[in-house]
Design an enzyme around this catalytic site. Structure first.
Site: not given
Ligand code: NOJ
Length: 713
Positions: A264
């Site tokens: 993530d």
């Molecule tokens: C952080 C988020 O937790 C995740 O779910 C998301 O896909 C990414 N950012 C990218 O935007």
């Protein structure tokens, strides 16, 4: 070509390409970048293009830009490998659908499959090839803002939606036109953060992990999910993003996941804050060695991995494996052969069939919480529509609106005026959604005074739900509460339209309205869907998939809690209960009203016994005794009475969504497979235990009226 040979073919081509790549270029394939690398001063990143240090991009929402980047990358990089463009296509791309929590209230995974397929098509036409969805984190705590992004508190239901969403995004096999690679997230247990505080820790038994949080991932992987994203949280002290047991032993070896894992955003460098890595290089190494294939986002891998390979801290074989997985996907989806996006192809965006699917899915997601008969709306000469959501276009789209266009949103006002052309509809927002400005409340009350009926459209604004939106107060803003109070004093029929992304505490509003319709965030077709449901054109059929608490102090309050030694049966003081509040939620899991009444009759079990691999068919008649056609959602719950580990008081094990015309009835069957009764034992084995069970054919998790016994022998 069959899927397997397509996969093998893609992998063969990927292996050939791999042989020609430098270590720098290989590591580049493992690196994803955000918009910064292609900002105006992207010259600063020239070496990235020249040396092939870019494998993927996220959230670049402009196909002209995507084509520019691709052509530069393909032209300049040593092996001319295009990048994989990813985005958070979560509840729609341009056409915006209801938020996932709302979609789950439809209890209609097929509809979600369709919404995901449409979202994929629109995103694909804009150059996106990979979505960071579905989020299949079980969420039992409405304080957690991301509860809106998943499919509720129940594992069985979430499994059904996980499969549907993966199929919707990806199609029947990876590589179909107009489909995206899916990404199951967040691995794992992110929804269980302590206190509902986003990014917090998770500490739970492995049995709980296996029984509650893992099954939706297993289901999605079974359905062919191409990628998985790590979670920000630690699990029992080891951050998920550097957790070898999770990412390698469980995900790959046990669940058989064959795709690639992306971290993530920021989760790798945050290993330093966790106190799990000394610096970002160390963090990158730990994440990669644990099983992360691609870094979202930045240069940590590019900057540090060449050195780690040299000194043996990371093996080139392992890098090869990750690159191979990523390149295989690029071949499989046809990106390596054709990366160019047609910049003039606009027919998919907001196509009429996309809008009708958006409207239909919204109608099916609304949950009628209260109704004394005021709905569906009869003939009214004058309706007052008050509240900050009356003309709202932005917030009603929901938090992950992607490139949805605000001006395309149909407002509640527009929808009502379309469906009730004869009625005089006066509108006043009354108060502000964001600030404490209440200057319009008097005007709203004045309008309400001269109406036959008042619709109060209230809710939560964009930014108060979703990521980084944990909260301890699950209520409307004070000005909106004032608006409800003032309007309710007029003695007029009041319909409360509630726009929200999480369960709220509605205890105090319940007596102030004749009906409460929870519409979540419905998306582009908001007004049309709301008007169709209020008018009775669509009879509301949504059922809650997350319990609504009486008060915040009850949280967590979910239906499938464990049996305690002192159940709250009300016979003595020393019971598992609160002294100042009921233990049941205000509105339980599975709850929702209809404009009609359904009776369940003649319920029969094909047997009251089954073996460990057997099935019992539960057949029943659903009779619609009211005046409106409608959908009923029949729910099947079980309880394992005696087991080697304490079992939940109830668990959903099946459901059926049935359409029955007014005055008619339908015979239906739900099959209960014994293997659905398996659970994780203290020694981590997983099987069904013989013995006695109870079974309910029910309208919601608290409905005990149709109770049966059966035995696994
Ligand atoms: C952080 C988020 O937790 C995740 O779910 C998301 O896909 C990414 N950012 C990218 O935007």
């Amino acid at each position: 070509m069959s899927e397997i040979s397509k996969f093998e073919n893609a992998r063969r081509r990927a292996s050939k390409l791999l042989e020609k790549m430098t270590l720098t270029e290989k590591i580049g394939q493992l690196s994803q970048f955000g918009t910064s690398i292609y900002s105006d001063d992207h010259k600063a990143f020239e070496d990235h293009f020249a040396e092939g240090k870019i494998g993927s991009y996220l959230t670049i929402r402009d196909r002209k830009r995507i084509n520019e980047i691709q052509s530069e990358l393909v032209e300049k990089s040593p092996n001319h490998i295009p990048a994989l463009f990813a985005d958070d296509v979560i509840h729609g791309y341009k056409t915006t659908f209801p938020i996932p929590l709302a979609q789950s209230c439809s209890w209609d995974p097929e509809m979600t499959e369709k919404c995901c397929a449409i979202s994929a098509k629109e995103a694909y036409r804009d150059g996106i090839r990979w979505t960071f969805a579905p989020m299949v984190d079980i969420a039992r705590d409405p304080r957690w803002g991301r509860i809106m992004e998943g499919y509720g508190e129940d594992t069985f239901l979430c499994r059904c939606f996980a499969r549907a969403a993966v199929k919707g995004y990806q199609g029947n096999e990876i590589g179909e036109k107009d489909r995206l690679l899916s990404c199951m997230k967040h691995f794992i247990a992110y929804g269980a953060v302590v206190g509902g505080k986003d990014y917090n820790s998770v500490d739970m038994s492995m049995q709980q992990l296996y029984d509650i949080y893992l099954p939706p991932f297993r289901e999605g992987i079974d359905a062919g999910a191409a990628t998985v994203m790590t979670a920000f949280n630690d699990l029992n002290g080891v951050p998920s993003t550097a957790n070898k047991m999770l990412l390698t032993d469980i995900l790959r070896k046990e669940l058989g996941f064959k795709g690639f894992v992306v971290s993530d955003d920021g989760a790798v460098e945050e290993l330093v804050n966790h106190g799990y890595a000394e610096n970002e290089g160390d963090a990158g190494k730990k994440a990669f060695n644990a099983g992360v294939d691609m870094l979202m986002s930045g240069d940590i891998f590019n900057d540090h991995f060449p050195e780690f390979v040299k000194n043996g801290e990371i093996s080139e074989e392992k890098i090869n494996e990750s690159v191979l997985s990523i390149l295989t996907m690029k071949f499989l989806i046809g990106l390596m052969d054709d990366w160019k996006v047609d910049e003039n192809e606009d027919t998919a965006f907001f196509a009429p069939e996309h809008l009708s699917a958006a409207r239909e899915s919204a109608e099916h997601s609304f949950v009628l919480l209260e109704n004394d008969g005021v709905l569906p709306l009869g003939k009214h000469d004058k309706i007052a529509l008050v509240g900050p959501m009356a003309r709202n276009k932005r917030d009603v789209m929901g938090p992950w609106e992607c490139v949805g266009e605000e001006e395309r949103t149909v407002t509640v006002e527009e929808g009502l005026k379309r469906v009730f052309p004869e009625t005089k509809i006066s509108v006043c927002e009354g108060c502000d959604l964001e600030t404490d400005d209440i200057s319009g409340i008097c005007e709203a009350v004045e309008i309400a005074k001269s109406a036959d009926l008042v619709i109060v459209a209230v809710g939560q604004r964009h930014g108060t739900v979703g990521e980084a939106a944990s909260t301890t107060r699950l209520r409307l803003t004070p000005p909106q509460e004032t608006l409800i109070n003032e309007v309710s004093k007029l003695g007029k029929p009041v319909v409360l339209l509630l726009f929200c992304g999480r369960p709220l505490v509605l205890t105090e509003y319940r007596d102030k309205a004749n009906a409460i319709l929870c519409v979540w965030y419905p998306g582009t077709e908001t007004g049309n869907a709301v008007a169709n449901v209020l008018s009775g054109k669509h009879n509301p059929s949504g059922r809650l998939t997350a319990s609504f608490p009486v008060t915040e102090g009850q949280i967590p309050v979910y239906y499938n809690f464990f049996s305690t030694g002192r159940p709250a049966v009300g016979i003595q003081r020393f019971e598992a209960k609160y002294n100042d509040c009921q233990i049941e939620p205000l509105y339980p899991f599975g709850y929702g009203k209809s404009y009609t009444e359904f009776l369940y009759e003649d319920i029969k079990l094909s047997s009251d016994k089954m073996t460990e691999d057997g099935v019992i068919d539960i057949s029943f008649t659903v009779r619609n005794t009211g005046k409106h056609d409608g959908y009923e959602i029949v729910q099947l719950y079980v309880r394992d009475l005696v087991a080697s580990r304490v079992r939940p008081v109830k668990e959903l094990k099946g459901f059926k969504k049935v359409f029955v015309k007014a005055g008619e009835s339908k015979r239906e069957t739900i099959s209960l497979k014994a293997k659905e009764l398996a659970f994780c034992h203290t020694d981590m084995t997983f099987s069904v235990e013989k013995g006695d069970f109870k079974l309910w054919v029910a309208k919601n998790a608290l409905d005990n009226s149709n109770e049966f016994d059966f035995r696994v022998v």
